[in-house]
Design a protein around this motif. Sequence first.
Motif, short mmCIF file in Angstrom:
data_model
loop_
_atom_site.label_atom_id
_atom_site.label_comp_id
_atom_site.label_asym_id
_atom_site.label_seq_id
_atom_site.Cartn_x
_atom_site.Cartn_y
_atom_site.Cartn_z
N LEU A 12 0.90 -1.09 -0.12
CA LEU A 12 -0.17 0.02 -0.01
C LEU A 12 0.94 1.34 0.02
CD1 LEU A 12 -2.78 -1.00 2.52
CD2 LEU A 12 -3.10 -0.80 0.18
N VAL A 13 1.97 1.20 0.79
CA VAL A 13 2.85 2.60 0.87
C VAL A 13 3.38 2.72 -0.26
CG1 VAL A 13 5.18 3.34 1.52
CG2 VAL A 13 3.51 2.42 3.31
N PHE A 14 3.91 1.52 -1.20
CA PHE A 14 4.52 2.00 -2.67
C PHE A 14 3.58 2.03 -3.70
CE2 PHE A 14 8.51 0.36 -0.51
CZ PHE A 14 9.10 1.06 -1.29
N PHE A 18 3.76 5.42 -5.73
CA PHE A 18 3.74 5.58 -7.26
C PHE A 18 2.57 6.50 -7.72
CE2 PHE A 18 0.84 3.57 -10.76
CZ PHE A 18 1.71 3.92 -11.71
N ILE A 19 1.41 6.53 -7.08
CA ILE A 19 0.18 7.31 -7.59
C ILE A 19 0.54 8.90 -7.46
CG2 ILE A 19 -2.04 8.21 -7.21
CD1 ILE A 19 -2.69 5.07 -6.43
N VAL A 20 1.15 9.17 -6.34
CA VAL A 20 1.58 10.44 -5.88
C VAL A 20 2.53 10.94 -6.99
CG1 VAL A 20 2.69 11.92 -4.51
CG2 VAL A 20 0.86 10.60 -3.55
N THR A 21 3.49 10.24 -7.17
CA THR A 21 4.78 10.70 -8.22
C THR A 21 4.29 10.65 -9.67
OG1 THR A 21 5.62 8.20 -8.24
CG2 THR A 21 6.77 9.81 -6.54
N LEU A 22 3.25 9.72 -10.09
CA LEU A 22 2.73 9.75 -11.35
C LEU A 22 2.04 10.94 -11.62
CD1 LEU A 22 2.46 8.15 -14.02
CD2 LEU A 22 0.44 6.98 -13.23
N ALA A 24 2.41 14.02 -9.98
CA ALA A 24 3.44 14.99 -10.07
C ALA A 24 3.86 14.89 -11.38
CB ALA A 24 4.26 14.71 -8.78
N GLN A 25 4.47 13.88 -11.76
CA GLN A 25 5.14 13.94 -13.04
C GLN A 25 4.07 14.50 -14.19
OE1 GLN A 25 6.14 9.99 -14.74
NE2 GLN A 25 6.89 10.79 -16.54
N SER A 26 2.85 14.14 -14.40
CA SER A 26 1.90 14.77 -15.30
C SER A 26 1.77 16.19 -15.09
CB SER A 26 0.54 13.89 -15.14
OG SER A 26 -0.05 14.16 -13.68
N ILE A 27 1.65 16.68 -13.58
CA ILE A 27 1.50 18.01 -13.61
C ILE A 27 2.73 18.75 -14.18
CG2 ILE A 27 1.31 19.62 -11.72
CD1 ILE A 27 -0.49 17.61 -10.19
N VAL A 28 3.83 18.28 -13.51
CA VAL A 28 5.10 19.30 -14.07
C VAL A 28 5.39 18.85 -15.65
CG1 VAL A 28 6.19 19.25 -11.61
CG2 VAL A 28 6.79 17.30 -13.39
N GLY A 29 5.04 17.36 -16.22
CA GLY A 29 5.22 17.50 -17.45
C GLY A 29 4.39 18.37 -18.23
N HIS A 30 3.31 18.58 -17.79
CA HIS A 30 2.02 19.51 -18.68
C HIS A 30 2.58 20.74 -18.59
CE1 HIS A 30 -1.71 21.93 -18.53
NE2 HIS A 30 -1.71 21.36 -19.56
N ALA A 31 3.21 21.34 -17.49
CA ALA A 31 3.80 22.63 -17.62
C ALA A 31 5.10 22.64 -18.34
CB ALA A 31 4.19 22.90 -16.04
#
Length: 225
Positions: A12-14, A18-22, A24-31
């Motif tokens: 559950l932790v991982f 995973f969800i948080v970093t994915l 976050a990647q989508s947000i900064v990647g979009h920017a």
Amino acid sequence: MRRFIRDTGLSLVFLAIFIVTLVAQSIVGHAYNNEELAQHGQPPVGYLDFIRSSEFLVDVAENWQSEFLQFFLFILATVWFVQRGSPESKKPGDEGVGTDEEQLVGAYARADSPRWARADGVRLRLYSNSLLLTMGAIFFLSWLAQALAGHVVANEENAEHGLPLETLGDYVVSPEFWNRTLQNWQSEFLAVGAMVALSIYLRQRGSSESKPVGTPHAVSAEEGE
């Protein structure tokens, strides 16, 4: 529910990380993608359009395929190769797939063994290699997704610069594709090798990835010693 969370806490932790970093990647990647579009005088794209785009998919798949290749090769290598003193390795002399008795399969299966471990023939062979097969399948599908999405991105860039379009075959043998691929592979293999070697001499109290703190360096695993 509390017992379920306790018993599956590591997964559950991982999953949460995973969800948080994915996301976050989508947000900064979009920017970042919109910054590049602005530099070329093009209109920005919406967030939903970006996460459905080949630009986002190729970056995600590129990392996934290298991770699953890492585990596929590590699982395969640990069947036949050992590293004395590493908790990531079997003991010297234990190389190979093991006997049916050691693996608790067929006639040696326990009453609570998985059903396919008590089978024979093809079902037993499949289940005996199911982890390796699954890791290999996920690697191949991720690699294929990277190739397909990267091909689309490469042709979009070629079109912007007035260059001829590439076929998928041309793209997967191109320096661009292998530069993206190999820079991930080498980092994954370095990380695995470092974990195997460093865990011989270094410890982390309480971690299943480490030997007990007082275990001698030359001992590969406390169990059975």
